[in-house]
Design a protein around this motif. Structure first.
Motif, PDB file in Angstrom:
ATOM      1  N   PRO A 236       0.840  -1.205   0.000  1.00 52.43           N
ATOM      2  CA  PRO A 236       0.000   0.000   0.000  1.00 52.43           C
ATOM      3  C   PRO A 236       0.873   1.253   0.000  1.00 52.43           C
ATOM      4  O   PRO A 236       1.882   1.324   0.704  1.00 52.43           O
ATOM      5  CB  PRO A 236      -0.789  -0.118   1.318  1.00 52.43           C
ATOM      6  CG  PRO A 236      -0.793  -1.582   1.634  1.00 52.43           C
ATOM      7  CD  PRO A 236       0.515  -2.104   1.134  1.00 52.43           C
ATOM      8  N   GLY A 237       0.491   2.225  -0.814  1.00 52.32           N
ATOM      9  CA  GLY A 237       1.207   3.493  -0.843  1.00 52.32           C
ATOM     10  C   GLY A 237       2.392   3.538  -1.776  1.00 52.32           C
ATOM     11  O   GLY A 237       2.943   4.609  -2.022  1.00 52.32           O
ATOM     12  N   ASN A 238       2.812   2.387  -2.329  1.00 56.82           N
ATOM     13  CA  ASN A 238       3.978   2.371  -3.213  1.00 56.82           C
ATOM     14  C   ASN A 238       3.621   2.890  -4.604  1.00 56.82           C
ATOM     15  O   ASN A 238       2.461   2.863  -5.026  1.00 56.82           O
ATOM     16  CB  ASN A 238       4.564   0.970  -3.321  1.00 56.82           C
ATOM     17  CG  ASN A 238       5.318   0.525  -2.078  1.00 56.82           C
ATOM     18  OD1 ASN A 238       5.865  -0.569  -2.042  1.00 56.82           O
ATOM     19  ND2 ASN A 238       5.367   1.354  -1.044  1.00 56.82           N
TER      20      ASN A 238
ATOM     21  N   GLY B 171      -1.953  10.432   6.073  1.00 57.78           N
ATOM     22  CA  GLY B 171      -2.305   9.119   5.535  1.00 57.78           C
ATOM     23  C   GLY B 171      -3.205   9.229   4.326  1.00 57.78           C
ATOM     24  O   GLY B 171      -3.664  10.308   3.938  1.00 57.78           O
ATOM     25  N   LYS B 172      -3.452   8.093   3.708  1.00 59.97           N
ATOM     26  CA  LYS B 172      -4.241   8.047   2.486  1.00 59.97           C
ATOM     27  C   LYS B 172      -5.712   7.802   2.794  1.00 59.97           C
ATOM     28  O   LYS B 172      -6.066   6.775   3.374  1.00 59.97           O
ATOM     29  CB  LYS B 172      -3.715   6.930   1.574  1.00 59.97           C
ATOM     30  CG  LYS B 172      -4.461   6.818   0.250  1.00 59.97           C
ATOM     31  CD  LYS B 172      -3.838   5.750  -0.630  1.00 59.97           C
ATOM     32  CE  LYS B 172      -4.544   5.659  -1.979  1.00 59.97           C
ATOM     33  NZ  LYS B 172      -3.893   4.688  -2.876  1.00 59.97           N
TER      34      LYS B 172
ATOM     35  N   SER C  24       7.043   5.258   1.774  1.00 57.77           N
ATOM     36  CA  SER C  24       5.767   5.503   1.102  1.00 57.77           C
ATOM     37  C   SER C  24       4.640   4.704   1.757  1.00 57.77           C
ATOM     38  O   SER C  24       3.511   5.201   1.898  1.00 57.77           O
ATOM     39  CB  SER C  24       5.871   5.158  -0.389  1.00 57.77           C
ATOM     40  OG  SER C  24       6.274   3.817  -0.569  1.00 57.77           O
ATOM     41  N   PHE C  25       4.936   3.474   2.183  1.00 53.78           N
ATOM     42  CA  PHE C  25       3.921   2.700   2.901  1.00 53.78           C
ATOM     43  C   PHE C  25       3.560   3.376   4.216  1.00 53.78           C
ATOM     44  O   PHE C  25       2.374   3.536   4.546  1.00 53.78           O
ATOM     45  CB  PHE C  25       4.419   1.284   3.178  1.00 53.78           C
ATOM     46  CG  PHE C  25       3.616   0.554   4.220  1.00 53.78           C
ATOM     47  CD1 PHE C  25       2.396  -0.010   3.907  1.00 53.78           C
ATOM     48  CD2 PHE C  25       4.063   0.467   5.540  1.00 53.78           C
ATOM     49  CE1 PHE C  25       1.635  -0.656   4.878  1.00 53.78           C
ATOM     50  CE2 PHE C  25       3.316  -0.176   6.512  1.00 53.78           C
ATOM     51  CZ  PHE C  25       2.100  -0.739   6.179  1.00 53.78           C
TER      52      PHE C  25
ATOM     53  N   LYS D  49       3.837   6.480   5.217  1.00 55.44           N
ATOM     54  CA  LYS D  49       3.088   7.720   5.042  1.00 55.44           C
ATOM     55  C   LYS D  49       1.634   7.434   4.667  1.00 55.44           C
ATOM     56  O   LYS D  49       0.725   8.138   5.111  1.00 55.44           O
ATOM     57  CB  LYS D  49       3.754   8.590   3.976  1.00 55.44           C
ATOM     58  CG  LYS D  49       5.070   9.216   4.432  1.00 55.44           C
ATOM     59  CD  LYS D  49       5.667  10.099   3.345  1.00 55.44           C
ATOM     60  CE  LYS D  49       6.969  10.727   3.811  1.00 55.44           C
ATOM     61  NZ  LYS D  49       7.569  11.596   2.760  1.00 55.44           N
ATOM     62  N   SER D  50       1.420   6.409   3.847  1.00 54.04           N
ATOM     63  CA  SER D  50       0.039   6.067   3.472  1.00 54.04           C
ATOM     64  C   SER D  50      -0.771   5.623   4.677  1.00 54.04           C
ATOM     65  O   SER D  50      -2.004   5.714   4.671  1.00 54.04           O
ATOM     66  CB  SER D  50       0.032   4.969   2.405  1.00 54.04           C
ATOM     67  OG  SER D  50       0.354   3.707   2.948  1.00 54.04           O
ATOM     68  N   GLN D  51      -0.092   5.113   5.714  1.00 52.01           N
ATOM     69  CA  GLN D  51      -0.767   4.699   6.940  1.00 52.01           C
ATOM     70  C   GLN D  51      -0.883   5.830   7.962  1.00 52.01           C
ATOM     71  O   GLN D  51      -1.335   5.617   9.083  1.00 52.01           O
ATOM     72  CB  GLN D  51      -0.016   3.521   7.567  1.00 52.01           C
ATOM     73  CG  GLN D  51       0.168   2.322   6.650  1.00 52.01           C
ATOM     74  CD  GLN D  51      -1.139   1.739   6.188  1.00 52.01           C
ATOM     75  OE1 GLN D  51      -1.951   1.293   6.989  1.00 52.01           O
ATOM     76  NE2 GLN D  51      -1.355   1.733   4.879  1.00 52.01           N
TER      77      GLN D  51
ATOM     78  N   TYR E 208      -4.725  11.912  -1.052  1.00 52.20           N
ATOM     79  CA  TYR E 208      -4.906  10.600  -1.688  1.00 52.20           C
ATOM     80  C   TYR E 208      -3.630  10.139  -2.377  1.00 52.20           C
ATOM     81  O   TYR E 208      -3.297   8.947  -2.347  1.00 52.20           O
ATOM     82  CB  TYR E 208      -6.055  10.672  -2.689  1.00 52.20           C
ATOM     83  CG  TYR E 208      -6.432   9.324  -3.266  1.00 52.20           C
ATOM     84  CD1 TYR E 208      -7.255   8.456  -2.554  1.00 52.20           C
ATOM     85  CD2 TYR E 208      -5.955   8.908  -4.504  1.00 52.20           C
ATOM     86  CE1 TYR E 208      -7.592   7.211  -3.069  1.00 52.20           C
ATOM     87  CE2 TYR E 208      -6.291   7.671  -5.024  1.00 52.20           C
ATOM     88  CZ  TYR E 208      -7.110   6.826  -4.299  1.00 52.20           C
ATOM     89  OH  TYR E 208      -7.431   5.593  -4.806  1.00 52.20           O
TER      90      TYR E 208
ATOM     91  N   PHE F  11      -0.263  11.719   0.766  1.00 52.13           N
ATOM     92  CA  PHE F  11      -0.442  11.285   2.147  1.00 52.13           C
ATOM     93  C   PHE F  11      -0.021  12.321   3.197  1.00 52.13           C
ATOM     94  O   PHE F  11      -0.146  12.056   4.392  1.00 52.13           O
ATOM     95  CB  PHE F  11       0.326   9.984   2.434  1.00 52.13           C
ATOM     96  CG  PHE F  11       0.365   9.019   1.300  1.00 52.13           C
ATOM     97  CD1 PHE F  11      -0.793   8.688   0.615  1.00 52.13           C
ATOM     98  CD2 PHE F  11       1.549   8.436   0.903  1.00 52.13           C
ATOM     99  CE1 PHE F  11      -0.769   7.791  -0.446  1.00 52.13           C
ATOM    100  CE2 PHE F  11       1.590   7.547  -0.155  1.00 52.13           C
ATOM    101  CZ  PHE F  11       0.436   7.223  -0.828  1.00 52.13           C
TER     102      PHE F  11
END
Length: 732
Positions: free
Chosen positions: A109-111, A412-413, A515-516, A518-520, A339, A342
């Motif tokens: 996720p987030g990559n 986060g996303k 990147s993962f 930050k998405s979290q 989105y 993040f």
């Protein structure tokens, strides 16, 4: 939209295009399933773009006919890397043989989604050429001339200003980014001014309008100035690469001068919608592209939200008008920015008030200096060097903002449903504003104006994926290639990471771990545990330690007891201290607690006498209520034997299989003791070690263990309330 019939038609067309993409009715033709990466292929295609790099040239082929062993063919664009620098011109038809490489979808996720990036350009694959042969020497003379001009212009800027400032000015003026300083590029991005370093609508609007109005001032008619200005801007846009923001600005400019030439009134909303339809007709996938949404969203923010902000009590201070415009753009783009990126740069609204006016000065000086250089090189060089002063101002402002508290908010996303709801609510809000608008504005209605902005701010809050304290725990085993990387979120919101490295993925810390995280919504890791000093367990953390200014902050680095440190851990500890991270050790019997969560170190202890390395890996047992997880690093051989004899493991629910599932790990004696229900294996696709070994897999299967392998599943996430657990494989 009643007074904009063309705009209404455009909205309907865009809606149909969105449905086609979302429902899967439209998409690029897939590659045949029988094709394998690394195989030799031959392809015939026409060169439509050429980029030069120090060690190779990149050829972009249009409508390439690709032939494979079984004579299956496709007809899509391709990218060719040619180390031999075969003499090729834009427009040539070339025949190429070489090995093919396919684009990757994100594994976590987030990559970054490399495949989608090229799909929207209809590029199917890339190939490393063994041989390039021109079979038809037709030349697209205009494009070839523009390509040479771009290359020459880039060299002049680099030679005159040096790699840093020259690379930045070249990115702003020619679109060539090969010499763009990566560190400063990222500094600009985290401060919210990264748009300056790409050819965007802002750049084209300044250049196009300046040229057009200049022609009008010297006495040319609307038609003559419009035709010359339009041709100039189209050629400039083609030279710089025709990014989506460039196409949007070019089309809106052409519509504007077309209105002047025809004596019609220019309507920005209609021009924006028509431009969007034309770009989506080229490729509907652009509707999901960050560049498309941000470019069009910025203009929509000005058109829709700026009037709402201006309905606040009037202020004659000109600066406040700029603040309103910047706020309108940022507020409208807020859900989209979250989105895709993040995080939110807290001071970007104020920073852009300074840098955008200065950007016009940089472009003006850069264009004048470049033109003068063609006639008087020494004089042109001195003019170009004037841009260095402005770049120093940019650098100072960025560094100053980054030192301020809360300079970046990693949120986060949000889910795509949240983004849709947010914009739906915003649309309803704007419709209501139009109906409630008073015929006469006066100070008594100021509270209503403020209430409108307050409601708008609350609507934006819908898109924020706020992290809340929950009675659950999350564990995610990331796909880092051949290596390890496990993230844990505790029940009260503390963030942990166990190992983080790879032996086959470059910059794994930046592109997969950060990147993962930050998405979290993780901007800071409370504790990072490292089992031992092998590169495939620490390389990503090494990157993150030195990138904390622009990446993820690491509060505490937890290492095994010092008597098992190797050279890798010694250097890493020094790096952590130099970058403000606290270094602590944990030995057998010690533990870290968070509410009902216990992280217990089983080994090694200070009495551990084996050599450093795999056998001396830190082994952690994670207990949350009735849930047990064992993290084993690369422990095997003597280390696993000691662990089994101590019988400190006990029965567990989830086992992170040691050493990527190697033959010498996870013995029957160990499995008799642990009796895991689930096994997690982190190993790289097609790795040269043969991990996980078939004998290890066979042993796990004999014990009825459910196996999750990053080679097949990508990231694997476990969520547990301490009694039950839910396991989810990542599907991009």
């Amino acid at each position: 939209m009643k007074q904009r019939p063309l705009g209404t038609i455009c909205v309907l067309v865009v809606f149909i295009q969105v449905l086609m993409v979302v429902t899967g009715m439209w998409g690029p033709s897939p590659l045949p399933a029988t094709w394998k990466e690394g195989e030799n292929i031959s392809m015939l295609g026409r060169v439509y773009r050429r980029d030069i790099r120090p060690d190779y040239q990149i050829l972009y082929l249009k409508d390439t006919e690709v032939s494979y062993q079984n004579n299956e063919t496709i007809k899509r664009n391709t990218i060719i890397y040619d180390k031999e620098f075969e003499k090729v011109c834009v427009g040539n038809l070339v025949l190429i043989t070489g090995s093919c490489t396919f684009f990757q979808e994100p594994r976590n996720p987030g990559n970054y989604n490399q495949k989608f990036y090229y799909d929207k350009q209809n590029i199917a694959m890339m190939a490393f050429a063994d041989k390039v042969r021109v079979v038809q020497d037709d030349v697209w003379r205009i494009r070839e001339s523009l390509s040479k001009l771009r290359e020459r212009w880039h060299k002049v800027l680099i030679e005159t200003l040096g790699e840093k400032n020259g690379g930045m000015l070249s990115a702003m003026m020619t679109g060539e980014k090969r010499d763009l300083d990566r560190e400063w590029k990222e500094v600009y991005q985290v401060n919210g001014i990264g748009h300056l370093l790409a050819i965007s609508g802002l750049h084209l609007s300044f250049i196009g309008l300046t040229f057009y109005h200049g022609l009008r001032k010297i006495g040319l008619s609307y038609k003559t100035a419009g035709m010359i200005g339009g041709i100039f801007l189209v050629l400039y846009a083609v030279m710089t690469g025709l990014s989506v923001s460039t196409m949007r600005a070019m089309l809106m400019f052409l519509i504007r001068i077309g209105a002047d030439m025809c004596g019609r009134v220019y309507d920005m909303m209609t021009a924006l919608l028509l431009s969007g339809v034309l770009i989506l007709c080229r490729n509907p996938l652009y509707i999901l592209d960050a560049g498309f949404l941000l470019s069009f969203g910025a203009i929509l923010g000005i058109l829709l939200l700026l009037p709402v902000l201006q309905s606040l009590p009037e202020c004659r201070i000109r600066l406040l008008e700029g603040v309103y415009a910047s706020m309108a753009v940022q507020m409208f783009l807020f859900p989209v920015t979250l989105y895709f990126f993040f995080e939110i740069p807290s001071y970007s609204v104020i920073l852009n008030l300074v840098v955008i006016p200065l950007m016009s000065l940089i472009l003006g000086v850069g264009l004048i200096g470049s033109v003068v250089y063609c006639m008087f090189p020494w004089f042109g060089e001195n003019i170009l060097r004037g841009t260095g002063i402005i770049f120093k101002v940019y650098d100072f402002l960025c560094e100053w903002c980054m030192r301020l508290p809360f300079s970046r908010l990693v949120i986060g996303k949000p889910k795509w449903q949240q983004v849709v709801i947010c914009y739906g609510a915003m649309l309803i809000f704007l419709i209501c504003i139009g109906k409630w608008k008073e015929k006469e504005e006066n100070r008594k209605n100021n509270w209503k104006r403020c209430a409108r902005v307050l409601v708008l701010t609350m609507i934006l809050g819908i898109s924020i994926p706020w992290r809340q304290k929950q009675e659950s725990m999350q564990i995610t085993m990331l796909d880092v290639g051949q290596g390890d990387g496990i993230y844990m979120r505790g029940p009260s919101g503390m963030d942990y990471f166990i190992d983080g490295g790879s032996s086959d993925v470059k910059e794994v810390g930046k592109y997969r771990l950060e990147s993962f995280l930050k998405s979290q919504g993780v901007g800071r890791l409370d504790y990072v545990f490292l089992s031992h000093g092998d590169a495939d367990h620490i390389s990503g953390i090494q990157e993150m330690l030195v990138r904390q200014k622009v990446g993820i902050r690491i509060q505490n680095l937890v290492l095994p007891v010092e008597n098992v440190w190797d050279e890798g851990l010694i250097k890493l500890a020094q790096t952590a201290l130099e970058n403000g991270t606290k270094v602590v050790t944990i030995g057998a019997g010690q533990e870290l607690t968070e509410e009902n969560l216990r992280i217990i170190c089983l080994q090694p202890g200070t009495s551990f006498v084996e050599e450093s390395g795999n056998a001396a890996s830190m082994v952690l047992k994670v207990q949350y209520k009735e849930f047990d997880l064992l993290l084993t690093g690369d422990v095997e051989g003597k280390g696993e034997e000691i662990l089994t004899k101590n019988k400190s493991v006990g029965k567990i629910d989830v086992l992170k299989v040691a050493h990527h599932g190697s033959k010498n790990s996870t013995t029957k004696e160990f499995l008799d003791l642990a009796k895991p229900k689930v096994a997690l294996i982190s190993a790289g696709q097609k790795n040269s070690y043969g991990h996980p070994h078939k004998e290890t897999l066979k042993r796990l299967q004999e014990y009825g263990v459910r196996i999750y392998n990053t080679q097949e599943a990508g990231a694997v996430t476990i969520e547990t309330d301490g009694k039950r657990m839910r396991i989810e494989e990542y599907i991009p």
